[in-house]
Design a protein around this motif. Structure first.
Motif, PDB file in Angstrom:
ATOM      1  N   TRP A  79       0.336  -1.480   0.017  1.00 11.96           N
ATOM      2  CA  TRP A  79       0.267  -0.451   0.115  1.00 11.96           C
ATOM      3  C   TRP A  79       0.756   1.424   0.227  1.00 11.96           C
ATOM      4  CZ3 TRP A  79      -0.809   3.727   3.364  1.00 11.96           C
ATOM      5  CH2 TRP A  79      -2.454   5.109   2.672  1.00 11.96           C
ATOM      6  N   ARG A  80       1.628   1.168   1.251  1.00 15.48           N
ATOM      7  CA  ARG A  80       2.853   2.642   1.235  1.00 15.48           C
ATOM      8  C   ARG A  80       3.723   2.393  -0.333  1.00 15.48           C
ATOM      9  NH1 ARG A  80       4.149   0.897   6.328  1.00 15.48           N
ATOM     10  NH2 ARG A  80       5.431  -0.831   5.635  1.00 15.48           N
ATOM     11  N   ARG A  81       4.118   1.625  -1.343  1.00 16.76           N
ATOM     12  CA  ARG A  81       4.853   1.302  -2.458  1.00 16.76           C
ATOM     13  C   ARG A  81       4.064   1.846  -3.535  1.00 16.76           C
ATOM     14  NH1 ARG A  81       7.951  -3.574  -2.410  1.00 16.76           N
ATOM     15  NH2 ARG A  81       9.420  -3.388  -0.101  1.00 16.76           N
ATOM     16  N   ARG A  82       2.228   1.892  -3.445  1.00 14.75           N
ATOM     17  CA  ARG A  82       1.878   1.819  -4.442  1.00 14.75           C
ATOM     18  C   ARG A  82       1.949   3.433  -4.950  1.00 14.75           C
ATOM     19  NH1 ARG A  82      -4.061  -0.562  -3.623  1.00 14.75           N
ATOM     20  NH2 ARG A  82      -4.793   1.101  -5.031  1.00 14.75           N
ATOM     21  N   TRP A  83       1.373   3.447  -6.360  1.00 14.29           N
ATOM     22  CA  TRP A  83       1.126   4.996  -6.627  1.00 14.29           C
ATOM     23  C   TRP A  83      -0.369   5.192  -6.853  1.00 14.29           C
ATOM     24  CZ3 TRP A  83       1.145   7.440 -11.645  1.00 14.29           C
ATOM     25  CH2 TRP A  83       1.255   7.851 -12.167  1.00 14.29           C
ATOM     26  N   ARG A  84      -0.201   6.584  -6.863  1.00 19.47           N
ATOM     27  CA  ARG A  84      -1.962   6.383  -6.529  1.00 19.47           C
ATOM     28  C   ARG A  84      -2.107   8.158  -7.889  1.00 19.47           C
ATOM     29  NH1 ARG A  84      -2.564   2.802  -3.449  1.00 19.47           N
ATOM     30  NH2 ARG A  84      -3.166   3.212  -0.925  1.00 19.47           N
ATOM     31  N   GLY A  85      -1.153   8.017  -8.336  1.00 21.39           N
ATOM     32  CA  GLY A  85      -1.666   9.171  -9.077  1.00 21.39           C
ATOM     33  C   GLY A  85      -1.623   8.707 -10.024  1.00 21.39           C
ATOM     34  N   GLU A  86      -2.071   7.521 -10.828  1.00 20.98           N
ATOM     35  CA  GLU A  86      -2.624   7.726 -12.024  1.00 20.98           C
ATOM     36  C   GLU A  86      -4.200   7.697 -12.673  1.00 20.98           C
ATOM     37  OE1 GLU A  86      -2.749   3.755 -15.175  1.00 20.98           O
ATOM     38  OE2 GLU A  86      -1.253   3.230 -13.777  1.00 20.98           O
ATOM     39  N   VAL A  87      -4.800   8.142 -13.364  1.00 18.76           N
ATOM     40  CA  VAL A  87      -6.562   8.154 -13.516  1.00 18.76           C
ATOM     41  C   VAL A  87      -6.570   7.620 -14.964  1.00 18.76           C
ATOM     42  CG1 VAL A  87      -8.379  10.290 -13.573  1.00 18.76           C
ATOM     43  CG2 VAL A  87      -6.569  10.321 -11.786  1.00 18.76           C
ATOM     44  N   PRO A  88      -7.337   6.696 -14.877  1.00 19.39           N
ATOM     45  CA  PRO A  88      -7.739   5.953 -16.967  1.00 19.39           C
ATOM     46  C   PRO A  88      -8.626   7.844 -16.736  1.00 19.39           C
ATOM     47  CG  PRO A  88      -8.728   4.913 -14.279  1.00 19.39           C
ATOM     48  CD  PRO A  88      -7.701   5.828 -13.473  1.00 19.39           C
ATOM     49  N   THR A  89      -8.497   7.228 -18.233  1.00 19.07           N
ATOM     50  CA  THR A  89      -9.174   8.308 -19.639  1.00 19.07           C
ATOM     51  C   THR A  89      -9.747   7.392 -20.440  1.00 19.07           C
ATOM     52  OG1 THR A  89      -8.869  10.281 -20.561  1.00 19.07           O
ATOM     53  CG2 THR A  89      -7.137   8.506 -20.798  1.00 19.07           C
ATOM     54  N   GLY A  90     -11.014   7.930 -21.152  1.00 16.67           N
ATOM     55  CA  GLY A  90     -11.447   7.006 -22.081  1.00 16.67           C
ATOM     56  C   GLY A  90     -11.057   7.352 -23.467  1.00 16.67           C
ATOM     57  N   GLU A  91     -10.321   8.808 -23.353  1.00 17.23           N
ATOM     58  CA  GLU A  91      -9.740   8.972 -24.889  1.00 17.23           C
ATOM     59  C   GLU A  91      -8.392   8.967 -24.921  1.00 17.23           C
ATOM     60  OE1 GLU A  91     -11.062  11.560 -27.246  1.00 17.23           O
ATOM     61  OE2 GLU A  91     -13.647  11.476 -25.957  1.00 17.23           O
ATOM     62  N   LEU A  92      -7.217   8.196 -25.537  1.00 14.84           N
ATOM     63  CA  LEU A  92      -5.956   8.433 -25.811  1.00 14.84           C
ATOM     64  C   LEU A  92      -5.822   9.503 -26.125  1.00 14.84           C
ATOM     65  CD1 LEU A  92      -5.029   4.508 -26.460  1.00 14.84           C
ATOM     66  CD2 LEU A  92      -5.076   6.253 -24.545  1.00 14.84           C
ATOM     67  N   PRO A  93      -4.685  10.739 -25.540  1.00 17.46           N
ATOM     68  CA  PRO A  93      -4.634  11.095 -25.806  1.00 17.46           C
ATOM     69  C   PRO A  93      -3.132  11.368 -27.690  1.00 17.46           C
ATOM     70  CG  PRO A  93      -2.616  10.494 -24.158  1.00 17.46           C
ATOM     71  CD  PRO A  93      -4.010  10.047 -24.444  1.00 17.46           C
ATOM     72  N   GLU A  94      -3.329  12.780 -28.318  1.00 15.92           N
ATOM     73  CA  GLU A  94      -3.139  12.377 -29.725  1.00 15.92           C
ATOM     74  C   GLU A  94      -1.415  12.511 -29.400  1.00 15.92           C
ATOM     75  OE1 GLU A  94      -4.510  12.819 -32.636  1.00 15.92           O
ATOM     76  OE2 GLU A  94      -6.931  12.607 -31.077  1.00 15.92           O
ATOM     77  N   LEU A  95      -0.935  12.085 -30.592  1.00 13.90           N
ATOM     78  CA  LEU A  95       0.834  11.515 -30.242  1.00 13.90           C
ATOM     79  C   LEU A  95       1.390  12.888 -31.096  1.00 13.90           C
ATOM     80  CD1 LEU A  95       0.797   8.074 -32.408  1.00 13.90           C
ATOM     81  CD2 LEU A  95       1.034   8.777 -30.197  1.00 13.90           C
TER      82      LEU A  95
END
Length: 159
Positions: free
Chosen positions: A70-86
Motif C-alpha cells: 500500500w505504501r509503495r503503490r502509486w495512486r496518481g494514475e487516472v484512467p481516461t476514456g480517450e487516448l491523447p494525440e501523439l
C-alpha cells in the motif's frame, strides 16, 4: 509444524480464510490472491522456525506485506476514456538511418565500437579506452580513421 506435509495441510485448511482476510485488506480479489501467495511464500521460507500455531505469524506477514504494498503503490494514475494525440513532428528519415547502419557495419569492429560509444553513448575517450582495454590515444586514432573512412565513402557516393 516443521515439515513440508505440515505446511501443505496448513495451506489446504487455511487458504480460504486467508483469502477472505486478504480481500478485506485489499478490497479486490486479484490483489487478495497475490497477497496470500506472497504471504504463504514468505511463511514457507521461515516454516521451520514457526511454532505450533502458525496463524499469528502468517497473519502478521499478510498485514505487513499489505502495508508495504500500500505504501509503495502509486495512486496518481487516472484512467481516461480517450487516448491523447501523439505529438506531431517530422517523420523520421528511415533511409538515412539505414544508410548510417550500413556505413557503420562496413567499419572494422573496433572503429565501429569507438564511434558508437563516442557519438551514441556520449562517452569520453577515457571511458571508451577503459571499456575497450586500450589507451585514450588509440581511441582518438580509431575515431579519426573511422570518420575519415566514412567521409571518403560518402564523398564517393555523392559523385
Amino acid at each position: 509444524m516443521r515439515e513440508r506435509g505440515d505446511f501443505e495441510r496448513y495451506v489446504e485448511q487455511r487458504s480460504a480464510r486467508l483469502l477472505r482476510t486478504a480481500y478485506l485488506l485489499c478490497r479486490d480479489w486479484p490483489g487478495a490472491e497475490d497477497l496470500v501467495q506472497t504471504a504463504l511464500a514468505k511463511a514457507w521460507l521461515a516454516w521451520r522456525r514457526v511454532g505450533d500455531d502458525p496463524d499469528p505469524y502468517v497473519y502478521r506477514i499478510l498485514a505487513n506485506t499489505h502495508a508495504s504494498w500500500w505504501r509503495r503503490r502509486w495512486r496518481g494514475e487516472v484512467p481516461t476514456g480517450e487516448l491523447p494525440e501523439l505529438p506531431g513532428g517530422p517523420e523520421p528519415d528511415v533511409g538515412a538511418r539505414e544508410a548510417l547502419r550500413t556505413a557503420l557495419a562496413a567499419l572494422p569492429p573496433r572503429q565501429r565500437a569507438v564511434l558508437v560509444l563516442r557519438y551514441f553513448e556520449d562517452l569520453s575517450d577515457q571511458a571508451i579506452a577503459a571499456i575497450l582495454g586500450c589507451s585514450p590515444v588509440t581511441v582518438r586514432t580509431q575515431a579519426s580513421r573511422a570518420l575519415a573512412r566514412l567521409r571518403a565513402e560518402h564523398a564517393m557516393e555523392l559523385r
